[in-house]
Design a protein around this motif. Structure first.
Motif, PDB file in Angstrom:
ATOM      1  N   ASN A 143      11.065   2.043  -4.224  1.00 54.15           N
ATOM      2  CA  ASN A 143      10.378   2.425  -4.787  1.00 54.15           C
ATOM      3  C   ASN A 143      10.152   3.937  -6.075  1.00 54.15           C
ATOM      4  OD1 ASN A 143       8.295   3.891  -2.679  1.00 54.15           O
ATOM      5  ND2 ASN A 143       8.802   6.097  -3.857  1.00 54.15           N
ATOM      6  N   LEU A 144      12.032   4.080  -5.711  1.00 53.29           N
ATOM      7  CA  LEU A 144      11.868   4.595  -7.015  1.00 53.29           C
ATOM      8  C   LEU A 144      12.044   4.096  -8.186  1.00 53.29           C
ATOM      9  CD1 LEU A 144      15.277   6.621  -5.352  1.00 53.29           C
ATOM     10  CD2 LEU A 144      13.556   7.290  -6.449  1.00 53.29           C
ATOM     11  N   LYS A 145      11.943   2.825  -8.048  1.00 55.09           N
ATOM     12  CA  LYS A 145      12.056   2.263  -9.504  1.00 55.09           C
ATOM     13  C   LYS A 145      10.750   1.605  -9.726  1.00 55.09           C
ATOM     14  CE  LYS A 145      12.881  -2.767 -11.147  1.00 55.09           C
ATOM     15  NZ  LYS A 145      14.021  -4.355 -10.877  1.00 55.09           N
ATOM     16  N   VAL A 146       9.863   1.708  -8.850  1.00 57.77           N
ATOM     17  CA  VAL A 146       8.315   1.461  -8.633  1.00 57.77           C
ATOM     18  C   VAL A 146       7.719   2.554 -10.101  1.00 57.77           C
ATOM     19  CG1 VAL A 146       6.026   1.230  -7.770  1.00 57.77           C
ATOM     20  CG2 VAL A 146       7.844  -0.434  -7.514  1.00 57.77           C
TER      21      VAL A 146
ATOM     22  N   ILE B 296       0.538  -1.166  -0.223  1.00 61.02           N
ATOM     23  CA  ILE B 296       0.120   0.344   0.034  1.00 61.02           C
ATOM     24  C   ILE B 296       0.966   1.060   0.043  1.00 61.02           C
ATOM     25  CG2 ILE B 296      -0.318  -0.571   2.576  1.00 61.02           C
ATOM     26  CD1 ILE B 296      -2.599   1.495   2.273  1.00 61.02           C
ATOM     27  N   LEU B 297       2.313   1.117   0.832  1.00 59.30           N
ATOM     28  CA  LEU B 297       2.723   2.464   0.793  1.00 59.30           C
ATOM     29  C   LEU B 297       3.544   1.828  -0.425  1.00 59.30           C
ATOM     30  CD1 LEU B 297       3.522   2.323   4.357  1.00 59.30           C
ATOM     31  CD2 LEU B 297       2.216   3.986   2.953  1.00 59.30           C
ATOM     32  N   VAL B 298       4.344   1.555  -1.112  1.00 63.36           N
ATOM     33  CA  VAL B 298       4.680   1.253  -2.716  1.00 63.36           C
ATOM     34  C   VAL B 298       4.571   2.511  -3.312  1.00 63.36           C
ATOM     35  CG1 VAL B 298       6.015  -0.491  -4.344  1.00 63.36           C
ATOM     36  CG2 VAL B 298       5.351  -0.820  -2.746  1.00 63.36           C
ATOM     37  N   GLY B 299       5.202   3.076  -3.913  1.00 62.98           N
ATOM     38  CA  GLY B 299       4.711   4.075  -5.457  1.00 62.98           C
ATOM     39  C   GLY B 299       4.643   5.659  -4.682  1.00 62.98           C
TER      40      GLY B 299
ATOM     41  N   LEU C  15       7.976   6.348   4.031  1.00 61.02           N
ATOM     42  CA  LEU C  15       7.748   5.021   3.783  1.00 61.02           C
ATOM     43  C   LEU C  15       7.698   4.270   5.261  1.00 61.02           C
ATOM     44  CD1 LEU C  15      10.604   4.084   1.056  1.00 61.02           C
ATOM     45  CD2 LEU C  15       7.933   4.124   0.717  1.00 61.02           C
ATOM     46  N   SER C  16       7.026   3.506   5.793  1.00 58.85           N
ATOM     47  CA  SER C  16       7.320   2.727   6.200  1.00 58.85           C
ATOM     48  C   SER C  16       8.914   2.383   7.271  1.00 58.85           C
ATOM     49  CB  SER C  16       6.135   1.129   6.921  1.00 58.85           C
ATOM     50  OG  SER C  16       4.982   1.517   6.226  1.00 58.85           O
TER      51      SER C  16
ATOM     52  N   VAL D  87      -5.912   3.594  -0.341  1.00 58.31           N
ATOM     53  CA  VAL D  87      -5.809   3.877   0.616  1.00 58.31           C
ATOM     54  C   VAL D  87      -5.594   2.989   1.684  1.00 58.31           C
ATOM     55  CG1 VAL D  87      -6.793   5.723   2.475  1.00 58.31           C
ATOM     56  CG2 VAL D  87      -6.620   6.076  -0.407  1.00 58.31           C
ATOM     57  N   ASN D  88      -5.929   1.851   1.673  1.00 59.42           N
ATOM     58  CA  ASN D  88      -6.395   0.766   2.591  1.00 59.42           C
ATOM     59  C   ASN D  88      -5.385  -0.357   1.765  1.00 59.42           C
ATOM     60  OD1 ASN D  88      -7.725   2.170   4.937  1.00 59.42           O
ATOM     61  ND2 ASN D  88      -9.497   1.641   3.497  1.00 59.42           N
ATOM     62  N   GLU D  89      -4.947  -1.504   3.462  1.00 60.09           N
ATOM     63  CA  GLU D  89      -4.703  -2.681   2.263  1.00 60.09           C
ATOM     64  C   GLU D  89      -5.719  -3.463   1.760  1.00 60.09           C
ATOM     65  OE1 GLU D  89      -5.690  -2.015   5.756  1.00 60.09           O
ATOM     66  OE2 GLU D  89      -3.274  -1.072   6.874  1.00 60.09           O
TER      67      GLU D  89
END
Length: 1921
Positions: free
Chosen positions: A152-155, A131-134, A141-142, A1855-1857
């Motif tokens: 994250n940069l790659k995604v 959920i936090l990727v990107g 980020l967690s 926004v949610n899992e």
């Protein structure tokens, strides 16, 4: 719907559930409105260990218990990998303290054991949940660590195609190696004015932040762009400068922003080159300061350069190029102006062919040369200087081709007449021999002597290259200096923004002096960066008032000291350069001796004595000492420089070297011409006396260190903003990510250091509202208080026991590392428990439902089985019974059959026997009977024979006897006939008969008399009945006649029947023969018909096939034609709208230029007219420029001169409105042509008048009498007109008293008045006839008094006639007057004149003739009317006769009917009669109505003619027409004229009218208290009066003053919506009035007759209508801009950010950017705010009386702005692209549609403008998985472009899992399906687009004569006419 994965206990399997369940409870759970997606059979349900994915913490300093809590089964971690740097793996079992190995499973399914470090026991970093990727910001980020940042940069880069990402205060930019459509002006406008955290990361966001902080904090800003070569630094800096140039604009007409942007191509051509890593690599660093004034508009710029790579001029590595400018010159060698440079191909020159790659793919060097030259021209570098630059550059190329020949080992020489050197000397303008000499020699100076020493070939080549580098470096400096001069600000600079484009940290296999300097600069920048990040953290803690401790971060000051401190590397290098025999080896030894084993950052390689290693902040770098001294010295021989300075033919060359001690090196920080910028605490370098001549001998390292110190002072004095450019791969592949290269650059650019510093304190920060929204699920209802801050405190104290793990600030909550992860774990557990409860309930419900279904099925099965069994038993019983029955009947059948046989045999025997006996008896009886018959006949025959003979005998006897007796009687009769007595007997019988008859007659007479009496009484009694019976008798007669006719017809019919019967018999006989023939023919015909039918069927099928084909073809052709027609129609509409839009844009641009011109004119007037002491100030209400209100073409020179003398004594007349001026000029020319034609006609009429004068001179008395007669005739007509007018007023009064329908009926007051008027008119006509005769006799009596004045009359006749002719308006009137003159002057017959001398008898005779004619005409009219009346009476009689007959027929019919039917028939008859009477009466009423309306119209026309005649008579009477001898006129009293809907004002009051009605009018009072459009009506009524006076100048002056006044008031109060709306409404109303009363038929359709009378009569104002239409368009566009400015701040907040539906939107952890907004929160706008504003706009427009169609267009434009701004922000904000936000948007749009419905504006087209936004919201909510979903999306999103659809899908963020991210494969599927769609590649909608406006004609029903002018307007100087 989005998907929710069912969670439950581990290791359980559930069946696939084919149901979808929707939940609506949204208060405590955020998993509502989602589709439950079942786990596939066989897949295990995830356990609670997956909660590790929701934890947010920094792994450093994490406590052991937290680690135990995180590293559980199914947790995902990152492990190092040599290929991919980091790989993702999943824990297969929980981690326990003391474990040395982790059981992991890689993503590809491979299991492995990961050994922990036995010393540190450091666990691998945890992976962030999906959920936090990107995320936009890496700090959100967690887990903040290297693999998380890299992933994250790659995604974002690969999957979402997003190249920008925030990392705290740093913008990370990855070079895509592809052109992206994200830098257009629409994107700039979208980011302008936005907070940095509100939009997606972008270089424009950083630029906007810098610009905003400069304006808000009054502090200079800097944007530091760094990165490797090829990472995109130059492009990023270029876009930042472009943003400043676009947003700020320039403060002057010099277009400084264009010059700033034009400096880029120049600097790129001379400072950029192709390298192995980048095709356009900047080989120097530059710092551009963009200056702004107090209004923050660009006024200038200044550029500093750093460390130009001069060695590239003489050497390029393989696959690299020299600077672009050399290749541009070679590509343009064929140009005529370059012939003298003797250039050739780039492969010809040594300096351009070493790299072996002279061409860059996709780059046209010749075209780039054109761009470079254009940029030079724009920056003020003249063509001569440009050619000088090109000569120098060409000379450098030719110098590189100079070769040397060795004499011996210590000397060399240039070959004789060496062509490259000759060309070089010619271009430089120096002597060949001198330059050839000093290229091979050098001068050595000692204290006493000077020596000239030859040099070796190698030294000569080095010297040649050094000279080339020196020339190029000085040329580079000279160009930079001239660029700075061109960008120099002419006014004082208020602030600046600096853009630093500098090289990033570099490390290669071989690193030399350049890499050392670059890394040294990066060390300084990294130190400044660390300090700034630390400072921001400290400021954040202090602002929130929380306690803080020092944060430990990496300080690279020791490394900087190693380089720049005393006895540092640079110091030792400079010292070695001063040594006579210093070398790289000796310098390396000094380094080893000084720093080795003494400084931990300095190391020596194991296998080299000519290299050293420095531990930089990013990495260890090994530097090779070879070449350090030479590059640091940068030696060039002075003798060669002197030769170049001595050039006389080339003036530019000495300029490069003059005052060389003052010319700084390429690394100079302050080149000449630089203007010190404001508020910079930078001290200029002090030059010591005596050392100025040696400045150029400073080493490169020393210069670079000084310039770097100045740069750092500048950066420290500004607020920095950081952009880190990352190169994703070394092969320049688009959107290809190399993890190894990316990690190297991330480590080098300080991104990870930023995260580490942020995470060392309180890395996680939440506002109280965000914390409450996120963790509301953890609170109970009693925990929720009104104070959010206290609520959060109470909850945190319960959830986290250790208070050191968090701090409460003023607006935020600060958490230590891992605490947010702990909260997320609790939240996930709570949600999981809720989910399990939901699952439990659902599964229980499903099981119960399944059980009920199974139970019901079992009962059903049992019922069916039991039924089946019962049916089987019943069947058995039936079969048994059937078998018994069959047996019974079988047995009975056998017995019965046997019995039947026996019985039949017995009966047969009996029958035979009895038959035989009966037959015998019968035969015997038959014989007896026959014998009796024979006897009977014989006996009868014998008897008849005997009787016949007897009868014949008797008859014969009788005949004989009778004959005898007859003969006897005959004889007796003959004897009697001869006797007389016979006759007497006969007469006696007759007399008796006569007497009897006489008595009968008498008796009958008596009876007759009595009957007569009875008849008379009966006639009296039954007279009425007789009348009634007459009709019956008549009817009976008719019926009798009909019966007779019918009888005759029956007889004839009977005869015909007999005839027909005969014919029938004949026909039947013929029929039989014909039938026989017909049968035969029928048989043949049937065969033929069968054959024809077969053929017909075949033909029919063919015909149907052909018809079908024809129909299909026709349908296809029709459809194609219809489609083509529709497409052409749409295209024409689009073309029309485009043309209209283009015209309105041009109009807008014209108005902008006009306003700009007015501003400049005002500024010039202010500058020119500076008040001197004692100067008296003029009234501010009077304009100093008359041209604002009038046009010079409208006044003559004589009138203009005094006007200018009075009002413009010291000013020049301003330019005119050219469009209106040209139109008026065209109109003037047309009027002049018309005037000329009228003048010619007038001349011709004057000639005719002169000829008539000559004839009149012969009979002057008659002319005098005629003049008298004309005068009296006028007075007579005036009296008649006066009387008619009074009568008309009486009639109007009578008609207006009552409005009932009976007004027009006969006998009504109006009808009686009309009859009285007609009667009085006829009587008045008779009286006037008598008066005419009397007046004519009086004229003759005055003849002698007029005759003495004959000469005078003959002189004045022509003058009077000429004046009369001049007053004629048109040719028709002149011709009519001429004909009347001829008739008047015509002579009478001579014999009438000679009856007497004075002609009385002739006059009497003429009068009598006229009276006779009148009487004759009256008699004829009366006769005609009598005949008409007689004819009508005859018609009535005939009608009555017909009615009588019809009544009699009805009576006869009724008598035949029964009583009931008779009554019904009479009623029906009566109804029919009444209906006909009603219809007749209605027709009469309609005729009377038409007559009344016709009479009304005639009366109005008569009244209008009377009024015009009165005015015309007053105007036409002149003193010259009055004869000296007074004639008593008839005095007629005049009644005051009625109001005609005009307003009269004086010419001098025009400015006062404009001032009170336009300039100082307050719209609010006028709109509320007065009628809408009142100013427009007043202005038009003034125009009408000027038109009525035929005053051309007054009309044009008023219209011009009105237009300019409206422009002036809009310019003054153009930002007030009410003012702009008010004048838009009034301008449109004024325009409609000019159309409505123009007199054109197309605009008069809806006018009343009274309004048609108010039409303009003298002027055609069509051109002014066009000017007013253009003005209305400008006002409309200004209104749209005002709307946009008011709505703009509300739209994003109200439509996107505000939660209209509470509890739907989830809140995710936000990064650093969200808490560093540029401006403080000024209040939140909601959707209600937008709707309230829309209501305000709508009510104001309605109050102002704006046209409904125009209101619809304004509303459509408002909704387009709302939709476009909302969609643009949605496309640029990743945090807004979620399922819940789609629901919010759709709800908000529905509220706007509801507003449209409430206002009845659904047909305005406003809803359609929101369609892209609606589809984007739907796109956020639909399923995005399968191909069917892709097809549905493609068909649904037809209003969105492909780029917008893909962008929304890329930005979609769960926004949610429980939500899922959109897969890349699905996005590619969408792209494939949409690749054939032809739409715009533009990403954003044009929010500035204004739809073309139209002004449909809207006539007013308001009567102008009813308008009252309120006193509040201050218009007492105008009067009603």
């Amino acid at each position: 719907m989005t998907s929710v994965v069912l969670l439950g206990k581990p290791e359980r399997e559930i069946p696939k559930l084919p149901y979808e369940i929707v939940y609506t409870n949204t208060r405590d759970m955020e998993i509502c409105s989602m589709e439950i997606e079942p786990i596939l059979p066989g897949k295990k349900i995830p356990t609670a260990s997956e909660s590790a994915e929701n934890l947010c913490c920094w792994r450093y300093g994490m406590e052991i218990d937290v680690l135990e809590y995180m590293y559980v089964k199914y947790a995902r971690v990152w492990i190092p990998d040599p290929e991919e740097v980091w790989k993702s793996a999943e824990l297969l079992k929980d981690y326990k303290p003391g474990d040395k190995v982790l059981q992991l499973r890689l993503e590809e399914g491979k299991d492995l054991e990961y050994s922990l470090d036995p010393k540190t026991k450091e666990l691998p970093p945890l992976r962030n949940p999906d959920i936090l990727v990107g995320e936009n910001d890496l700090t959100a980020l967690s887990y903040l660590h290297e693999p998380a940042v890299l992933h994250n940069l790659k995604v974002r880069f690969i999957d979402s195609k997003l190249i920008y990402t925030y990392c705290g205060i740093v913008l990370v930019a990855i070079n895509p190696y592809e052109q992206l459509p994200i830098y257009g002006e629409d994107i700039i406008n979208a980011y302008s004015g936005q907070n940095m955290g509100d939009m997606d990361p972008h270089i424009f966001a950083v630029a906007e932040e810098a610009y905003k902080q400069m304006a808000r904090d009054e502090r200079n800003q800097s944007i530091i762009v760094s990165g490797e070569s090829g990472a995109g630094k130059t492009v990023s800096a270029k876009y930042a400068m472009r943003y400043f140039a676009t947003v700020s604009g320039s403060a002057s007409e010099a277009n400084v922003e264009e010059k700033v942007l034009a400096s880029n191509p120049i600097m790129e051509s001379i400072g950029n080159a192709k390298t192995t890593r980048n095709d356009n690599s900047s080989r120097f660093g530059k710092y551009i300061e963009i200056g702004f004034d107090k209004r923050y508009r660009i006024i200038g710029a200044n550029m500093r350069t750093y460390l130009l790579e001069k060695s590239r001029v003489v050497f390029q590595a393989e696959e690299e190029r020299n600077y672009h400018i050399f290749y541009q010159l070679c590509a343009s060698a064929a140009l005529p102006e370059f012939k003298t440079l003797r250039l050739g191909s780039a492969n010809y020159f040594h300096y351009t062919k070493q790299g072996g790659s002279p061409v860059i793919d996709g780059v046209d060097d010749a075209k780039e040369m054109v761009n470079t030259r254009q940029a030079c021209t724009l920056l003020g570098i003249s063509d001569s200087y440009q050619m000088g630059i090109f000569r120098i550059l060409a000379g450098i190329l030719h110098l590189g081709n100079v070769e040397f020949a060795s004499r011996d080992s210590d000397s060399c020489t240039v070959p004789p007449k060496h062509e490259p050197l000759i060309i070089f000397c010619d271009l430089m303008g120096v002597e060949y021999e001198e330059m050839a000499h000093w290229l091979c020699h050098r001068k050595l100076a000692t204290a006493t002597e000077t020596y000239i020493k030859p040099i070796s070939k190698l030294h000569a080549i080095n010297a040649r290259d050094a000279l080339a580098k020196h020339i190029y470096a000085n040329l580079f400096n000279w160009i930079v200096d001239h660029v700075n001069k061109a960008l120099h600000a002419t006014v004082k600079q208020h602030s600046f923004i600096g853009v630093l484009d500098i090289y990033g940290f570099e490390t290669f296999e071989i690193n030399s002096f350049e890499q050392f300097c670059i890394n040294y600069a990066n060390e300084k920048l990294q130190q400044q960066f660390n300090m700034h990040v630390f400072k921001l953290e400290q400021e954040e803690y202090m602002k929130e008032q929380i306690p803080w401790t020092l944060i430990d971060f990496y300080d690279n000051q020791p490394c900087i000291n190693l380089i720049e401190a005393k006895m540092g590397i640079l110091d030792l290098l400079d010292e070695e350069c001063k040594m006579p025999k210093g070398s790289d080896d000796s310098w390396a030894q000094k380094l080893y001796n000084t720093h080795l084993n003494k400084c931990t950052l300095f190391e020596k390689p194991r296998l080299s004595n000519k290299a050293f290693i420095i531990k930089h902040f990013a990495d260890k770098v090994e530097y090779q000492c070879e070449g350090f001294l030479e590059k640091n010295k940068d030696t060039v021989y002075e003798e060669q420089i002197k030769v170049l300075k001595s050039s006389k033919k080339f003036k530019l060359l000495p300029e490069l070297f003059q005052d060389e001690e003052k010319v700084l090196s390429p690394t100079s920080a302050t080149p000449s011409g630089r203007v010190p910028l404001s508020r910079m605490p930078i001290k200029p370098a002090k030059a010591r006396p005596g050392q100025a001549s040696k400045e150029h001998k400073k080493t490169v390292g020393h210069q670079f260190r000084n310039s770097l110190h100045l740069l750092m002072e500048t950066l420290n004095a500004t607020t920095p903003h950081y952009v880190r450019c990352i190169k994703p791969n070394d092969f320049k592949f688009p959107f290809t990510f190399d993890e190894k290269r990316a990690v190297q650059q991330l480590r080098a650019c300080g991104v990870l250091e930023t995260i580490r510093i942020s995470a060392a304190g309180f890395p996680s920060r939440w506002t109280y509202q965000e914390f409450f929204s996120r963790y509301r699920v953890l609170m109970k209802q009693r925990d929720v208080l009104g104070d959010r801050k206290q609520t959060c405190k109470n909850v945190l104290e319960k959830l986290i026991q250790d208070k050191d793990k968090y701090q409460f600030g003023k607006t935020k909550i600060f958490f230590r590392a891992g605490q947010v992860a702990y909260l997320e774990k609790i939240r996930a557990d709570k949600l999981r428990a809720a989910c399990i409860r939901i699952q439990k309930t659902i599964r229980g419900w499903l099981m119960r439902k399944k059980y009920v279904r199974m139970r019901k099925a079992a009962i059903t099965i049992q019922r069916h089985v039991r039924g089946y069994q019962a049916r089987c038993y019943a069947k058995f019983l039936r079969r048994t019974r059937a078998a018994i029955t069959i047996q019974k009947f079988q047995r009975m059948y056998v017995v019965r059959k046997r019995y039947q046989c026996m019985r039949d045999a017995t009966i047969a025997l009996q029958a035979l026997l009895r038959g035989y006996m009966v037959r015998n008896k019968y035969q015997m009886m038959l014989r007896e009977h026959k014998s009796v018959v024979i006897q009977k006949h014989v006996r009868g025959w014998l008897a008849r024979r005997r009787y016949g003979r007897t009868l014949r005998a008797i008859v014969y006897l009788q005949c004989c006897y009778r004959r005898m007796m007859a003969k006897r009687e005959l004889k007796k009769l003959k004897i009697e006939a001869r006797s007389v007595e016979r006759y007497k007997k006969l007469h006696i019988g007759l007399e008796n008969k006569i007497m009897q008859l006489q008595r009968k007659i008498d008796e009958q007479n008596k009876e007759y008399k009595s009957l007569l009496e009875k008849m008379s009484s009966l006639e009296i009694t039954y007279s009425t009945e007789t009348e009634k019976l007459r009709s019956d008798v008549e009817r009976l007669r008719m019926s009798e006649e009909e019966a007779k006719n019918a009888t005759n017809r029956v007889i004839s019919l009977q005869e015909e029947i007999a005839k027909l019967r005969r014919e029938l018999h004949q026909t039947q006989s013929e029929k039989k023969s014909i039938e026989e023939w017909a049968d035969k023919y029928k048989h043949e015909t049937e065969q033929l018909v069968s054959e024809l039918k077969e053929q017909n069927s075949l033909l029919k099928t063919e015909k149907e096939e052909l018809n079908r084909r024809i129909h299909d073809q026709a349908r296809e052709i029709t459809e194609s034609m219809e489609k083509k027609l529709v497409e052409e129609t749409k295209q024409l509409e689009l073309d029309l709208n485009d043309e209209r839009l283009r015209y309105q844009n041009l109009l807008n641009e014209f108005s902008r230029l006009e306003e700009r011109y007015d501003d400049l004119k005002d500024e010039m007037n202010l500058m020119v007219s500076i008040p001197k002491p004692g100067h008296k100030r003029t009234d501010s209400t009077h304009s100093s420029n008359e041209s604002e209100y009038t046009f010079s073409s409208e006044i003559t020179e004589a009138e203009d001169l005094p006007l200018r003398m009075e009002q413009e004594p010291s000013e020049k007349k301003a330019p005119l409105d050219m469009s209106l001026f040209l139109k008026l000029q065209k109109r003037v020319s047309e009027l002049e042509q018309e005037k000329q034609s009228l003048q010619d006609e007038l001349d011709r009429k004057e000639e005719q008048a002169l000829r008539a004068k000559a004839k009149e001179e012969e009979r002057p008395p008659i002319r005098g009498a005629e003049l008298e007669y004309e005068s009296l005739k006028r007075q007579e007509l005036e009296s008649e007109n006066k009387k008619l007018k009074n009568e008309l007023n009486e009639l109007q009064k009578a008609l207006t008293e009552t409005r009932a329908p009976e007004v027009t009926a006969p006998g009504a007051p109006a009808y009686r008045v009309l009859l009285d008027q007609l009667t009085s008119v006829s009587e008045e006509l008779e009286v006037r006839k008598e008066e005419v005769l009397i007046l004519r006799s009086q004229l003759v009596s005055q003849k002698e008094a007029i005759q003495p004045k004959e000469d005078k009359n003959t002189m004045t006749d022509a003058t009077i006639l000429l004046e009369d002719v001049q007053k004629m308006k048109d040719k028709g009137e002149i011709a009519q007057a001429y004909i009347g003159l001829k008739e008047t002057n015509r002579q009478s017959p001579q014999d009438y004149h000679m009856l007497n001398e004075d002609g009385e008898l002739w006059l009497a005779y003429e009068g009598l003739k006229q009276a006779n004619r009148l009487l004759e005409s009256q008699l004829q009219s009366q006769k005609k009317s009598h005949e008409n009346e007689l004819e009508s009476l005859r018609g009535e009689i005939q009608g009555l006769k017909e009615e009588n007959n019809r009544q009699q027929q009805l009576l006869a019919q009724n008598l035949q009917l029964p009583p009931e039917a008779r009554i019904e028939a009479s009623l029906q008859h009566e109804i029919t009669r009444l209906t006909n009477e009603n219809l007749d009466l209605m027709e009469q009423l309609e005729k009377q109505d038409k007559t009344v309306r016709k009479l009304k119209k005639q009366l109005k026309v008569f009244a209008k003619k009377i009024g015009e005649l009165e005015v015309g008579q007053m105007e036409n009477i002149s003193p010259g027409q009055i004869i000296d001898e007074p004639i008593r006129p008839v005095n007629i009293p005049r009644k005051e004229k009625d109001f005609q809907g005009m307003l009269e004002y004086k010419k001098e009051d025009e400015q006062k009218l404009v001032k009170n009605l336009i300039l100082e009018l307050k719209p609010r009072g006028v709109a509320v208290n007065l009628i809408p459009g009142l100013p427009a009506y007043i202005l038009f009524m003034c125009v009408r009066h000027a038109d009525y006076l035929n005053d051309d100048q007054k009309v044009r002056s008023l219209l011009t003053s009105t237009i300019n006044g409206i422009k002036k008031v809009l310019k003054k109060r153009g930002d007030d919506f009410e003012t702009v709306s008010f004048w838009l409404s009034n301008t449109c109303r004024f325009l409609h009035c000019l159309k409505q009363y123009s007199g054109e038929e197309g605009f008069m359709k809806h006018n009343t007759p009274r309004q048609n009378e108010h039409c303009l009569t003298n002027f055609d104002l069509a051109e002014y209508r066009q000017v007013l239409s253009d003005l209305a368009i400008q006002i409309y566009q200004q209104l749209v801009r005002v709307l946009e400015n008011i709505l703009q701040p509300m739209i994003v907040s109200g439509m996107l950010e505000h939660e209209t539906i509470q509890g739907v939107s989830g809140v995710k952890p936000t990064g650093l950017r969200k808490r560093t907004s540029s401006i403080a929160d000024e209040g939140t706008y909601t959707l209600d705010s937008i709707i309230r504003q829309l209501n305000s706009f709508h009510s104001v427009m309605c109050q102002h009386g704006m046209d409904p169609e125009l209101i619809k267009q304004v509303v459509k434009q408002m909704f387009y702005i709302i939709g476009a701004v909302t969609l643009n922000n949605l496309l640029l904000r990743k945090d807004m692209c979620s399922w819940s936000k789609g629901m919010q948007i759709r709800y908000n749009v529905s509220q706007l549609e509801e507003w449209l419905r409430d206002k009845n504006l659904m047909n305005s087209g406003a809803k359609e403008t929101l369609e892209p936004l609606i589809q984007a919201a739907q796109l956020l909510q639909v399923k995005k998985k399968t191909d069917e979903d892709a097809e549905a999306i493609c068909s649904m999103c037809n209003a969105l472009t492909t780029a917008q659809i893909v962008k929304v899908l890329n930005l979609y963020t769960p926004v949610n899992e429980f939500e899922e991210r959109v897969l890349v494969s699905f996005i590619r599927t969408i792209q494939v399906r949409l690749r054939d769609r032809k739409d715009s590649p533009q990403l954003l909608m044009d929010a500035k687009h204004i739809f073309p406006v139209t002004f449909p004609f809207n006539p007013s029903s308001l009567a102008l004569e009813t308008i009252q002018i309120p006193a509040s307007l201050g218009l007492g100087f105008i009067s009603r006419v």
